[in-house]
Each structure stands twice: as C-alpha cells, then as structure tokens.
Scaffold this motif. Structure first.
Motif, mmCIF file in Angstrom:
data_model
loop_
_atom_site.group_PDB
_atom_site.id
_atom_site.type_symbol
_atom_site.label_atom_id
_atom_site.label_comp_id
_atom_site.label_asym_id
_atom_site.label_seq_id
_atom_site.Cartn_x
_atom_site.Cartn_y
_atom_site.Cartn_z
ATOM 1 N N VAL A 61 47.767 -36.158 -20.458
ATOM 2 C CA VAL A 61 48.312 -36.304 -21.801
ATOM 3 C C VAL A 61 49.813 -36.536 -21.690
ATOM 4 O O VAL A 61 50.488 -35.969 -20.803
ATOM 5 C CB VAL A 61 48.024 -35.045 -22.652
ATOM 6 C CG1 VAL A 61 48.718 -35.123 -24.014
ATOM 7 C CG2 VAL A 61 46.530 -34.883 -22.836
ATOM 8 N N THR B 260 42.506 -30.516 -25.722
ATOM 9 C CA THR B 260 43.622 -30.549 -24.787
ATOM 10 C C THR B 260 44.459 -29.284 -24.862
ATOM 11 O O THR B 260 44.467 -28.587 -25.902
ATOM 12 C CB THR B 260 44.526 -31.768 -25.068
ATOM 13 O OG1 THR B 260 45.612 -31.785 -24.149
ATOM 14 C CG2 THR B 260 45.070 -31.727 -26.478
ATOM 15 N N VAL C 248 49.297 -35.405 -27.496
ATOM 16 C CA VAL C 248 47.931 -35.939 -27.602
ATOM 17 C C VAL C 248 47.868 -37.049 -28.642
ATOM 18 O O VAL C 248 47.126 -38.026 -28.492
ATOM 19 C CB VAL C 248 46.926 -34.806 -27.922
ATOM 20 C CG1 VAL C 248 47.123 -34.273 -29.341
ATOM 21 C CG2 VAL C 248 45.503 -35.309 -27.742
#
Length: 263
Positions: A149, A173, A180
């Motif tokens: 990310v 995440t 993100v």
C-alpha cells in the motif's frame, strides 16, 4: 538392165514405229503439238492456279481490360460474404456467455473463474500482521490478491461478481486511509491527488467515508473495530444494495488472527 517395179504391184505404205499403221493425232492438243512441231515452237502449257493457303492468327498477349462495374460489385459482394459468415458464426457461438451493453461490456455471472476464497484467505492469514475477515455473502469470488500500500502497509483484496454480473472489490489493510485510497484509485501511480470526499453513509454498523468523482464508481472506506485498527475499502460497479449486503456480511464475519491458518 535395171529392174523396174511392176506397175501391177501396189505400192506399200510406210509403217509406224512398231511396224503397224501410224497413229492419228487426236484432239486440239494433238493439233497444237503437230503445229508446234511444224513451226519449231514449244507447246503452250495450261496455267496452274497458285495453291490456296490459310493464314493462322498468331497468339499473343491481349491487352488487359478493366472489369465492368457490375462484375466488380458481384465479386466484392461474394468476398465480403465469405469473410463475414465465419465472423458471424463465431459471434453467435460465444453469444451465450457474453452480451453487449451500450457503454460497458457485461459478463455472464455464471461464467469466468472461481477462486477458493477460504483457502486463499487462510494462506494470507498465516503471513499477515493484522486479522482478516471472509464475508459470507452470496457473490462469486473470482480473484484474490495481496500487495503493498502507498505509504506503508499491506492490502489483501477479494474480488466479487454479483448475480447481476457487476463487480465489487473488498480491500483489507493495516495502512492508512489515505494510502489505501491512493493505491486503489490509481492516483499514486498517475501522480494525481486523492479522490474528493463526497460524504458519509452507514452500512453494516460502520460509518463509511465516500470518495470519488460524481457519476464514477465510489470508493467507500471504514475502520473495523478491534485492538488493532484495520481499514476496509469497497469499490466497484455494484449497486448500493449489493454494497450494503457485503458490508453486513463483513461486520458479521469472524476475524482470523494473524499467523493462524484461519481455523
């Protein structure tokens, strides 16, 4: 005394070449021969007509002629049919799995690959640093993925195909919401700024921030409760009702602790 011929004995006629009577000339040719013999001239010959000959035409290259407009049109029509018929048969043969929709292609919800999502998420959980969830929703999982990310962290993605052949992507995440969002929207790769926030909405007991351009696919971001914060992002062409169904299933799913096989 010299002997005299007897007047009573008749005189003898001269004999011909064979001792017989001399033949008489017959016809005009004989007369002409006799006349020529008397004058010392050669006999006249009858003229012989020249031989008749036929001229055979010579074979050679013929000048090329431009085909008529009618011939060209018929020939082009035949070639066009020979090309278009196989294409039409190919289109009809695959027409059962795909359909045409103005503005965007549509996929048959029953076609395409299917991924063993429980096995994949269990594999990702063994190497994850944050808990994962696998929603129990009536959508087909056609892809899973794990990657970095923007700004740090890891993202685990699950791709869904809805019964209406739309798409939804669930991203989990441990990175920041800004990171993100930049990664999933593609803004990080293009060097553009993050999508604009359009507001918030409630789904699955969570507050979702909605980003994206007006009329485009929205990016919804929320934070799951727990000792370790986990950001989730949902995007795709699915309807609002399909998004809420996924959000409810996500909130009800049991977390899989990191480093475990998911059992």
């Amino acid at each position: 005394m010299s002997a005299r011929p007897d007047p009573a004995t008749p005189s003898q006629e001269p004999e011909g070449p064979a001792g017989g009577a001399a033949p008489e000339p017959a016809g005009p040719a004989a007369e002409g021969t006799a006349a020529a013999a008397g004058t010392g001239e050669q006999p006249a010959r009858r003229p012989v007509p020249p031989p008749v000959t036929r001229r055979i035409p010579e074979a050679g290259p013929r000048a090329m002629q431009k085909p008529g407009r009618g011939d060209t049109s018929v020939r082009d029509l035949i070639w066009a049919c020979l090309i278009l018929v196989p294409i039409a048969l190919l289109i009809f043969s695959v027409g059962g799995s795909c359909s045409f929709s103005p503005g965007a292609p549509a996929e048959d919800a029953a076609s395409g690959p299917t991924v063993d999502a429980p096995a994949r998420i269990a594999e990702y959980a063994r190497g994850s640093s944050f808990p994962l969830r696998l929603p129990d929703v009536a959508f087909r999982v056609n892809s899973t993925d794990r990657g970095p990310v923007e700004g740090g962290g890891t993202a685990v993605r699950i791709g869904y195909v809805t019964p209406d052949a739309d798409f939804l992507s669930l991203v989990q995440t441990d990175g920041t919401a800004e990171g993100v969002l930049a990664t999933e929207s593609g803004a990080a790769g293009r060097g553009d700024g993050p999508p604009t926030m359009r507001g918030t909405e409630q789904a699955g007991g969570l507050t979702w921030e909605v980003y994206g351009a007006e009329g485009g696919e929205p990016f919804r971001i929320a934070t799951l409760p727990g000792a370790q914060p986990v950001r989730v992002l949902v995007t795709g062409s699915g309807s609002d009702e399909q998004f809420r169904a996924l959000a409810d299933a996500l909130a009800a799913a049991r977390p899989i602790p990191p480093g475990t096989p998911g059992g």
